[in-house]
Design a protein around this motif. Structure first.
Motif, PDB file in Angstrom:
ATOM      1  N   GLU A  10      93.638 -23.322  17.727  1.00 42.88           N
ATOM      2  CA  GLU A  10      94.619 -23.014  17.504  1.00 42.88           C
ATOM      3  C   GLU A  10      96.164 -22.663  17.159  1.00 42.88           C
ATOM      4  O   GLU A  10      96.827 -21.517  17.560  1.00 42.88           O
ATOM      5  CB  GLU A  10      94.099 -22.197  18.723  1.00 42.88           C
ATOM      6  CG  GLU A  10      92.788 -21.624  19.659  1.00 42.88           C
ATOM      7  CD  GLU A  10      92.222 -20.350  18.647  1.00 42.88           C
ATOM      8  OE1 GLU A  10      93.191 -19.921  17.497  1.00 42.88           O
ATOM      9  OE2 GLU A  10      90.953 -20.074  18.258  1.00 42.88           O
ATOM     10  N   GLU A  11      96.927 -24.515  17.853  1.00 41.33           N
ATOM     11  CA  GLU A  11      98.176 -24.160  16.899  1.00 41.33           C
ATOM     12  C   GLU A  11      98.303 -25.466  16.195  1.00 41.33           C
ATOM     13  O   GLU A  11      99.225 -25.317  15.007  1.00 41.33           O
ATOM     14  CB  GLU A  11      98.677 -24.961  18.668  1.00 41.33           C
ATOM     15  CG  GLU A  11      98.002 -24.244  19.948  1.00 41.33           C
ATOM     16  CD  GLU A  11      98.868 -25.191  21.061  1.00 41.33           C
ATOM     17  OE1 GLU A  11      99.871 -25.697  20.949  1.00 41.33           O
ATOM     18  OE2 GLU A  11      97.919 -24.672  21.974  1.00 41.33           O
ATOM     19  N   ASP A  12      97.370 -26.929  15.596  1.00 42.83           N
ATOM     20  CA  ASP A  12      97.610 -27.445  15.100  1.00 42.83           C
ATOM     21  C   ASP A  12      96.785 -27.066  13.476  1.00 42.83           C
ATOM     22  O   ASP A  12      96.062 -26.474  12.919  1.00 42.83           O
ATOM     23  CB  ASP A  12      97.076 -28.485  14.662  1.00 42.83           C
ATOM     24  CG  ASP A  12      98.034 -28.704  16.892  1.00 42.83           C
ATOM     25  OD1 ASP A  12      99.470 -28.743  16.920  1.00 42.83           O
ATOM     26  OD2 ASP A  12      97.862 -29.735  17.425  1.00 42.83           O
ATOM     27  N   ASP A  16      97.843 -22.806   9.945  1.00 38.84           N
ATOM     28  CA  ASP A  16      98.853 -22.372  10.390  1.00 38.84           C
ATOM     29  C   ASP A  16      99.812 -21.188   8.683  1.00 38.84           C
ATOM     30  O   ASP A  16      99.451 -21.737   7.582  1.00 38.84           O
ATOM     31  CB  ASP A  16      99.811 -22.658  11.138  1.00 38.84           C
ATOM     32  CG  ASP A  16     101.261 -23.703  10.427  1.00 38.84           C
ATOM     33  OD1 ASP A  16     101.882 -23.552   9.236  1.00 38.84           O
ATOM     34  OD2 ASP A  16     101.480 -24.538  11.248  1.00 38.84           O
ATOM     35  N   ARG A  42      97.080 -17.728  11.105  1.00 36.96           N
ATOM     36  CA  ARG A  42      96.100 -18.615  10.909  1.00 36.96           C
ATOM     37  C   ARG A  42      95.094 -18.608   9.539  1.00 36.96           C
ATOM     38  O   ARG A  42      94.451 -17.411   9.615  1.00 36.96           O
ATOM     39  CB  ARG A  42      95.621 -19.020  11.909  1.00 36.96           C
ATOM     40  CG  ARG A  42      96.419 -19.902  13.393  1.00 36.96           C
ATOM     41  CD  ARG A  42      95.282 -20.489  14.047  1.00 36.96           C
ATOM     42  NE  ARG A  42      94.740 -22.280  13.028  1.00 36.96           N
ATOM     43  CZ  ARG A  42      95.964 -22.728  13.115  1.00 36.96           C
ATOM     44  NH1 ARG A  42      97.307 -22.986  13.640  1.00 36.96           N
ATOM     45  NH2 ARG A  42      95.237 -23.854  12.205  1.00 36.96           N
TER      46      ARG A  42
END
Length: 372
Positions: free
Chosen positions: A135-137, A153, A173
């Protein structure tokens, strides 16, 4: 809180194939049903997770078990519970099978353009980025069929310059999926040049990457192992005997008298060594063996293997369990739970599935997947 069950009828004709699924509702606390061979049930556990239930037989030539196992290419852990088993030959045979699972490789700081190497995506090699958060990288996944997927992203996606899709409407994303075996991805073709330039100039990503190959054959990885820092790892195998384990009562292959939620909750507690001898008025925990509770098993066998595991490993384990069931006085049933990586790109690969096998070759398959 009501849950929704979608039951797909057995298709016997072309006309029946056009029928819509029958939908009924139950309360989660009172869920119990009989599944005929070939039937499928989808239970909505929450707004984010579905429990899919299916019952069939290994002797049924139309069972879909192998195809369903192949749907989860990246596995982190497999666990086996054999009740009423004192170890002995079954323990040594199953543990030896787990130790035959292939090694896997961690290659550090790998430029992603290396994944375009023809020897990788045509050599049954699969892998995924290591210690990246979905969810972030930015994350990457390479399946053994040559399918490369990138989770990016918004800023990285716009710089990458290769068309993809938004994960959800109004999301930040994006997912880019490429079939590296397609003819348009041959070196020199326009699509290949665009993807290569995206990974080398516009978005030169580097990641730690886990790789696995069937039977641990590292020949296809040798070009990478010669140029980058790497380490080889074997799956971690554990085995222990459980004493005085209270089993679910009337637990047979008919599956007409137990709640799958209760059973999976109990099984998870057993696998994680959480106390289950509680009562409804306990202050700290009311978790107990599913009602009605059965006899206490004096000795039960619990084994597990952790690492980067392939569907072929699960199939090898199931074949060995079939041989264990052929021994005199076999265990009444066996439960095999396979966990996917929590940060896998594909929703169907993120959770787990549990396969309950019986000596008469009947099985029940439970698959938990996110509703996304």
């Amino acid at each position: 809180m009501p849950v929704t069950i979608t039951k797909t009828k057995i298709i016997k004709s072309r006309e029946q194939a056009q029928q819509k699924p029958e939908t009924v509702s139950f309360l989660a606390s009172g869920l119990g049903y009989f599944l005929p061979f070939g039937a499928k049930v989808e239970v909505k556990m929450s707004v984010k997770t579905f429990l899919h239930c299916e019952r069939s037989s290994l002797l049924n030539p139309k069972n879909r078990l192998q195809a369903q196992i192949q749907q989860q290419p990246f596995n982190y852990k497999v666990s086996v519970l054999l009740p009423d088993c004192d170890g002995g030959g079954a323990s040594s045979q199953l543990e030896a099978t787990l130790r035959t699972f292939q090694s896997f490789y961690l290659i550090r700081n790998l430029p992603l353009y290396e994944l375009l190497n023809k020897g990788l995506h045509q050599g049954s090699v699969c892998g995924l980025s290591y210690k990246t958060r979905i969810e972030e990288d930015n994350c990457a996944f390479l399946e053994s069929n040559g399918r490369l997927s990138l989770s990016l992203d918004k800023d990285s996606y716009e710089r990458f310059g290769v068309e993809g899709q938004a994960c959800k409407p109004k999301t930040s994303r994006y997912v880019v999926t490429v079939d590296l075996t397609d003819a348009v991805m041959a070196p020199g073709r326009r699509s290949y040049k665009r993807l290569h330039s995206g990974l080398t100039s516009r978005l030169p990503l580097k990641m730690d990457f886990l790789f696995a190959t069937p039977a641990g054959n590292s020949e296809k990885l040798q070009p990478l192992l010669l140029r980058y820092d790497w380490s080889q790892h074997a799956p971690e195998v554990a085995s222990r005997l459980l004493t005085d384990l209270t089993l679910p009562g009337r637990f047979t292959s008919d599956l007409d008298s137990y709640d799958p939620f209760d059973f999976l909750e109990w099984l998870g507690a057993v696998q994680t060594d959480v106390g289950r001898n509680n009562t409804n008025d306990d202050y700290l925990s009311t978790l107990a063996c599913p009602y009605p509770a059965g006899a206490s098993s004096p000795s039960s066998l619990l084994l597990s293997a952790c690492g980067l595991l392939l569907p072929e490993n699960v199939e090898t384990l199931l074949a060995q369990l079939g041989r264990v069931f052929e021994e005199p006085r076999p265990a009444p049933w066996a439960a095999v739970t396979v966990h996917g990586f929590a940060d896998s790109l594909e929703p169907r690969q993120r959770h787990f599935y549990t396969l309950v096998l019986f000596p008469n070759h009947v099985y029940s398959l439970y698959r938990a997947t996110p509703d996304s």
